[in-house]
Every structure is written in structure tokens, then in C-alpha cells.
Design a protein around this motif. Structure first.
Motif, PDB file in Angstrom:
ATOM      1  N   ILE A  25      67.966   4.069 -56.648  1.00 12.55           N
ATOM      2  CA  ILE A  25      69.107   4.369 -57.753  1.00 12.55           C
ATOM      3  C   ILE A  25      70.005   5.626 -57.821  1.00 12.55           C
ATOM      4  O   ILE A  25      70.705   5.765 -58.601  1.00 12.55           O
ATOM      5  N   SER A  26      69.622   6.474 -56.567  1.00 13.67           N
ATOM      6  CA  SER A  26      70.593   7.652 -56.366  1.00 13.67           C
ATOM      7  C   SER A  26      71.670   7.278 -55.630  1.00 13.67           C
ATOM      8  O   SER A  26      71.788   6.087 -54.989  1.00 13.67           O
ATOM      9  N   PRO A  27      73.018   7.830 -56.158  1.00 13.21           N
ATOM     10  CA  PRO A  27      74.236   7.320 -55.719  1.00 13.21           C
ATOM     11  C   PRO A  27      74.407   7.845 -54.344  1.00 13.21           C
ATOM     12  O   PRO A  27      75.081   7.142 -53.418  1.00 13.21           O
ATOM     13  N   TYR A  28      73.728   8.866 -53.569  1.00 14.38           N
ATOM     14  CA  TYR A  28      73.718   9.315 -52.314  1.00 14.38           C
ATOM     15  C   TYR A  28      72.523   9.546 -51.520  1.00 14.38           C
ATOM     16  O   TYR A  28      71.312   9.226 -52.310  1.00 14.38           O
ATOM     17  N   GLY A  29      72.559   9.952 -50.438  1.00 19.82           N
ATOM     18  CA  GLY A  29      71.512  10.381 -49.695  1.00 19.82           C
ATOM     19  C   GLY A  29      70.700  11.491 -49.957  1.00 19.82           C
ATOM     20  O   GLY A  29      71.443  12.300 -50.616  1.00 19.82           O
ATOM     21  N   GLU A  30      69.678  11.826 -49.838  1.00 21.32           N
ATOM     22  CA  GLU A  30      68.758  13.282 -50.329  1.00 21.32           C
ATOM     23  C   GLU A  30      69.462  14.377 -49.690  1.00 21.32           C
ATOM     24  O   GLU A  30      69.597  15.362 -50.685  1.00 21.32           O
ATOM     25  N   TRP A  45      81.871  18.933 -62.312  1.00 19.96           N
ATOM     26  CA  TRP A  45      81.346  17.442 -62.984  1.00 19.96           C
ATOM     27  C   TRP A  45      82.641  16.611 -62.973  1.00 19.96           C
ATOM     28  O   TRP A  45      83.741  16.792 -63.314  1.00 19.96           O
ATOM     29  N   SER A  46      82.379  15.303 -62.558  1.00 20.48           N
ATOM     30  CA  SER A  46      83.495  14.470 -62.203  1.00 20.48           C
ATOM     31  C   SER A  46      83.038  13.195 -62.258  1.00 20.48           C
ATOM     32  O   SER A  46      81.783  13.010 -62.389  1.00 20.48           O
ATOM     33  N   SER A  47      83.996  12.082 -62.282  1.00 21.50           N
ATOM     34  CA  SER A  47      83.384  10.666 -62.302  1.00 21.50           C
ATOM     35  C   SER A  47      82.889  10.322 -60.731  1.00 21.50           C
ATOM     36  O   SER A  47      81.934   9.349 -60.527  1.00 21.50           O
ATOM     37  N   GLU A  48      83.202  11.101 -59.766  1.00 21.28           N
ATOM     38  CA  GLU A  48      82.587  10.913 -58.437  1.00 21.28           C
ATOM     39  C   GLU A  48      81.255  11.359 -58.296  1.00 21.28           C
ATOM     40  O   GLU A  48      80.357  11.021 -57.726  1.00 21.28           O
ATOM     41  N   PHE A  49      81.129  12.745 -58.749  1.00 23.71           N
ATOM     42  CA  PHE A  49      79.727  13.666 -58.778  1.00 23.71           C
ATOM     43  C   PHE A  49      79.538  14.068 -60.425  1.00 23.71           C
ATOM     44  O   PHE A  49      80.238  14.770 -60.601  1.00 23.71           O
ATOM     45  N   LEU A  50      78.762  12.969 -60.894  1.00 23.35           N
ATOM     46  CA  LEU A  50      78.441  13.210 -62.126  1.00 23.35           C
ATOM     47  C   LEU A  50      77.993  14.469 -62.800  1.00 23.35           C
ATOM     48  O   LEU A  50      78.262  15.174 -63.765  1.00 23.35           O
ATOM     49  N   LEU A  51      77.302  15.430 -61.832  1.00 23.55           N
ATOM     50  CA  LEU A  51      76.671  16.642 -62.127  1.00 23.55           C
ATOM     51  C   LEU A  51      77.349  17.406 -61.277  1.00 23.55           C
ATOM     52  O   LEU A  51      76.696  18.705 -61.151  1.00 23.55           O
ATOM     53  N   GLY A  52      78.058  17.376 -60.361  1.00 22.62           N
ATOM     54  CA  GLY A  52      78.800  18.124 -59.589  1.00 22.62           C
ATOM     55  C   GLY A  52      77.781  18.170 -58.197  1.00 22.62           C
ATOM     56  O   GLY A  52      77.163  17.331 -57.824  1.00 22.62           O
ATOM     57  N   THR A  53      78.479  19.356 -57.240  1.00 22.08           N
ATOM     58  CA  THR A  53      77.732  19.265 -56.071  1.00 22.08           C
ATOM     59  C   THR A  53      77.200  20.614 -56.048  1.00 22.08           C
ATOM     60  O   THR A  53      77.315  21.825 -56.835  1.00 22.08           O
ATOM     61  N   ASP A  54      76.124  20.952 -55.033  1.00 21.64           N
ATOM     62  CA  ASP A  54      75.461  22.051 -55.093  1.00 21.64           C
ATOM     63  C   ASP A  54      76.032  23.042 -53.970  1.00 21.64           C
ATOM     64  O   ASP A  54      77.141  22.937 -53.606  1.00 21.64           O
ATOM     65  N   ASN A  55      75.501  24.113 -53.386  1.00 20.47           N
ATOM     66  CA  ASN A  55      75.859  25.130 -52.615  1.00 20.47           C
ATOM     67  C   ASN A  55      76.365  24.630 -51.298  1.00 20.47           C
ATOM     68  O   ASN A  55      76.994  25.228 -50.430  1.00 20.47           O
ATOM     69  N   LEU A  56      75.636  23.327 -50.659  1.00 13.33           N
ATOM     70  CA  LEU A  56      76.110  22.903 -49.807  1.00 13.33           C
ATOM     71  C   LEU A  56      76.988  21.645 -49.583  1.00 13.33           C
ATOM     72  O   LEU A  56      77.510  21.054 -48.470  1.00 13.33           O
ATOM     73  N   GLY A  57      77.381  21.271 -50.949  1.00 12.19           N
ATOM     74  CA  GLY A  57      77.836  20.089 -51.060  1.00 12.19           C
ATOM     75  C   GLY A  57      77.355  18.662 -51.241  1.00 12.19           C
ATOM     76  O   GLY A  57      77.836  17.645 -50.971  1.00 12.19           O
ATOM     77  N   ASP A  90      75.156  16.286 -53.711  1.00 13.86           N
ATOM     78  CA  ASP A  90      75.366  15.516 -54.862  1.00 13.86           C
ATOM     79  C   ASP A  90      74.172  15.943 -55.825  1.00 13.86           C
ATOM     80  O   ASP A  90      72.892  15.940 -55.423  1.00 13.86           O
ATOM     81  N   MET A  91      74.163  16.742 -57.141  1.00 11.71           N
ATOM     82  CA  MET A  91      73.199  17.167 -57.823  1.00 11.71           C
ATOM     83  C   MET A  91      72.401  16.127 -58.357  1.00 11.71           C
ATOM     84  O   MET A  91      71.276  16.418 -58.499  1.00 11.71           O
ATOM     85  N   LEU A  92      73.177  15.037 -58.850  1.00 13.13           N
ATOM     86  CA  LEU A  92      72.467  14.131 -59.602  1.00 13.13           C
ATOM     87  C   LEU A  92      71.382  13.471 -58.451  1.00 13.13           C
ATOM     88  O   LEU A  92      70.186  13.221 -58.883  1.00 13.13           O
ATOM     89  N   THR A  93      71.835  13.177 -57.286  1.00 12.40           N
ATOM     90  CA  THR A  93      70.896  12.582 -56.274  1.00 12.40           C
ATOM     91  C   THR A  93      69.774  13.579 -55.904  1.00 12.40           C
ATOM     92  O   THR A  93      68.585  13.229 -55.859  1.00 12.40           O
ATOM     93  N   ARG A  94      70.070  14.898 -55.974  1.00  8.92           N
ATOM     94  CA  ARG A  94      68.978  15.863 -55.682  1.00  8.92           C
ATOM     95  C   ARG A  94      67.779  16.072 -56.773  1.00  8.92           C
ATOM     96  O   ARG A  94      66.961  16.232 -56.636  1.00  8.92           O
ATOM     97  N   LEU A  95      68.369  15.769 -58.127  1.00 10.23           N
ATOM     98  CA  LEU A  95      67.665  15.691 -59.454  1.00 10.23           C
ATOM     99  C   LEU A  95      66.660  14.624 -59.139  1.00 10.23           C
ATOM    100  O   LEU A  95      65.428  14.699 -59.407  1.00 10.23           O
ATOM    101  N   ILE A  96      67.220  13.497 -58.679  1.00  8.83           N
ATOM    102  CA  ILE A  96      66.277  12.270 -58.654  1.00  8.83           C
ATOM    103  C   ILE A  96      65.351  12.430 -57.726  1.00  8.83           C
ATOM    104  O   ILE A  96      64.108  11.894 -57.861  1.00  8.83           O
ATOM    105  N   PHE A  97      65.763  12.851 -56.460  1.00 15.21           N
ATOM    106  CA  PHE A  97      64.839  12.863 -55.181  1.00 15.21           C
ATOM    107  C   PHE A  97      63.827  13.975 -55.609  1.00 15.21           C
ATOM    108  O   PHE A  97      62.462  14.035 -55.107  1.00 15.21           O
ATOM    109  N   GLY A  98      64.295  14.859 -56.470  1.00 14.69           N
ATOM    110  CA  GLY A  98      63.357  16.301 -56.846  1.00 14.69           C
ATOM    111  C   GLY A  98      62.186  15.572 -57.607  1.00 14.69           C
ATOM    112  O   GLY A  98      61.235  16.084 -57.602  1.00 14.69           O
TER     113      GLY A  98
END
Length: 295
Positions: free
Chosen positions: A53-58, A69-81, A83-91
Motif C-alpha cells: 500500500i505504500s507509494p514508494y520503497g522504504e 505536501w503535494s499530489s505527488e508527495f502527500l506528506l512531503g519528503t524528509d531530509n534525504l528526499g 516519501d514521508m507517507l511511505t516512511r510512516l507506513i513502513f514505520g
């Protein structure tokens, strides 16, 4: 025979499988309990389905650092670029899974030793109790940091260290509960029959203290969950590039200065899960103890 029947009845009542009574109780559960169950099931679903269900790799870098925040990155990106939503899901999978494994191991070690200490008595009880007293005198977080610095910061080591540190609290509770049961008549009868201490622990004591232990499991899970997040925030917990809510707060804390709430999302995820588990634990404890049966 009457005493034996009483002990067996109590054991079967508490140690049996889920009955229609509990299903009805679940349907009649208060709104807080249903909300807590929904939160727990939702987080478990995220943990199990994270790769699908995550949009990108961990650990995949998908854009520039700290994208809005944008349509491409719903919750933006982190300090390394990433995807924050992906990181939240894998977290959810990593943090919750490791916390559950550590709590399970803590109860297996602390619960077994606590019940054994109550049944054995004498010098084994004194030796185990005094050892636990010494370990409990050391602050958990500092002791965990010390052990992780010595033995490394891999996930298996993290699980074992947190479990052993937290097992001291489980030992205290299990021993106190078991001490109340060991003075019952049916325990004396079991000993006179020649039953082994392992049989007494498994068949007579454990079923009669299972409800408070299950309630404590939920609370200890919350404490372990928060400790893992704290260790990750300090750089001694789950190591990158593995996603973890504690390290996500640390890595993106700079954004708070600019009014971006992205670093608060992992913290909110931690808080919501903790609240949900406590709702479920409170409801289970009320139902198993019968303290609010009439409400």
C-alpha cells in the motif's frame, strides 16, 4: 475433591478460548473500546500490508529534500528526499513489530521467572528478587543505552536488550500475583498429590493470573513502544535506512522551525496507537475483573 474442582473451574474459566459471551461483550463494548480496537486493527493492517500500500520503497529517494505536501508527495519528503507517507507506513511495521516481539519476550522471561519464584520460595526467590531489585534501581533508558553501546544496535540485539530490561517489571507483577495464588488450598492439594512445580505453574497458577497479565501486556507494550521510539530518536534504536517513527521525528525536527508539522506526524502516530491500546486494555480489564459488570 471440592477444592480440586474449584481450582479446575477457575482455570478453565480464565484459560479457555473466546466464548460467545466475549463476542456479545465486544458488541456491547463502550465507544472508547471500539475506537481502540479500530485503531489497533488499523495499525496492524498497515504493518502487514506496508509493501503493497505504500507509494514508494522504504528507503527510496524520490524527490528533493523537504518537499512540500503535494499530489505527488502527500506528506512531503524528509531530509534525504524520501516519501514521508511511505516512511510512516513502513514505520508502523518496524516499530510496532519490534515492540511486540520485545514485549512478548519480556513476558516470557519475566512472567516465567516471577511465577517460578513464587512457587519455589526460599533461596531461589530471594536470589531472583534481589537481582531484580538491583536492575530496577537503574533507569531503564540509561541501562538500555549502556547495553546497546556494548553489544551493538542491530534489531535482534535491540529486541533482547529491551525485553530483558523490561522483564524486571513483569517479574515483579507476576510474582506478586502468583504469591496470592500459592496460598490457596488447591495449590497445597496439588503439591500433596506430587505434581511438579512446572505443572502447578502451568495448570493452576497461570490461568488464575492471566487476566491482569494480559492487561499488563498492553501497558508494557506501550512503554516498550515509547522506549524504542526514544532510543531511535537518540540514534541508538532502529538504525537507518529502516523506517522508524522515533528517528523520523529526529531527522525532520528542523521543519518545526519553519512551521511545518511533518515532524509531528510520527509523534502523533505514536500517541494515537498508545491511546488505542490503553482503551482496549481498560475495557478488557473491566470485563475480566467484573468491576463494572452492571454498567
Amino acid at each position: 475433591m471440592t477444592v480440586l474442582a474449584r481450582g479446575s473451574a477457575v482455570s478453565s474459566a480464565t484459560g479457555g478460548r473466546l466464548s460467545p459471551k466475549w463476542l456479545k461483550a465486544l458488541a456491547a463494548a463502550p465507544l472508547s473500546a471500539k475506537l481502540g480496537l479500530f485503531i489497533v486493527i488499523f495499525y496492524v493492517g498497515l504493518a502487514l500490508l506496508a509493501p503493497w500500500i505504500s507509494p514508494y520503497g522504504e528507503a527510496e529517494i524520490v524527490g528533493p529534500q523537504f518537499s512540500a505536501w503535494s499530489s505527488e508527495f502527500l506528506l512531503g519528503t524528509d531530509n534525504l528526499g524520501r516519501d514521508m507517507l511511505t516512511r510512516l507506513i513502513f514505520g508502523a511495521r518496524n516499530t510496532v513489530g519490534i515492540a511486540f516481539a520485545a514485549t512478548l519476550l519480556a513476558f516470557a522471561v519475566g512472567g516465567t521467572l516471577g511465577i517460578f519464584s513464587a512457587v519455589a520460595g526460599g533461596w531461589p526467590d530471594h536470589l531472583l528478587s534481589r537481582t531484580v531489585d538491583v536492575l530496577m534501581a537503574i533507569p531503564q533508558l540509561i541501562f538500555s543505552m549502556f547495553l546497546l553501546t556494548i553489544f551493538g544496535m542491530s534489531i535482534p540485539v535491540l529486541i533482547v536488550v529491551i525485553a530483558l530490561v523490561d522483564s524486571t517489571r513483569v517479574f515483579r507483577l507476576a510474582r506478586a500475583l502468583a504469591m496470592n495464588v500459592t496460598v490457596m488450598d488447591y495449590i497445597d492439594v496439588a503439591r500433596l498429590r506430587g505434581e511438579s512445580w512446572l505443572w502447578i505453574m502451568r495448570r493452576e497458577i497461570l490461568p488464575n493470573i492471566l487476566s491482569p497479565l494480559v492487561a499488563e501486556f498492553g501497558l508494557r507494550f506501550c512503554f516498550v513502544f515509547l522506549m524504542i521510539s526514544a532510543l531511535s530518536f537518540l540514534g541508538l534504536g532502529i538504525q537507518p535506512p529502516t523506517a522508524d517513527w522515533g528517528s523520523m521525528v529526529r531527522d525532520n525536527a528542523t521543519l518545526i522551525t519553519y512551521g511545518d508539522i511533518s515532524p509531528l506526524l510520527p509523534a502523533a502516530a505514536i500517541a494515537v496507537l498508545t491511546i488505542g491500546i490503553n482503551y482496549v486494555v481498560d475495557w478488557f480489564l473491566d470485563k475480566s475483573s467484573g468491576l463494572r459488570e452492571g454498567q
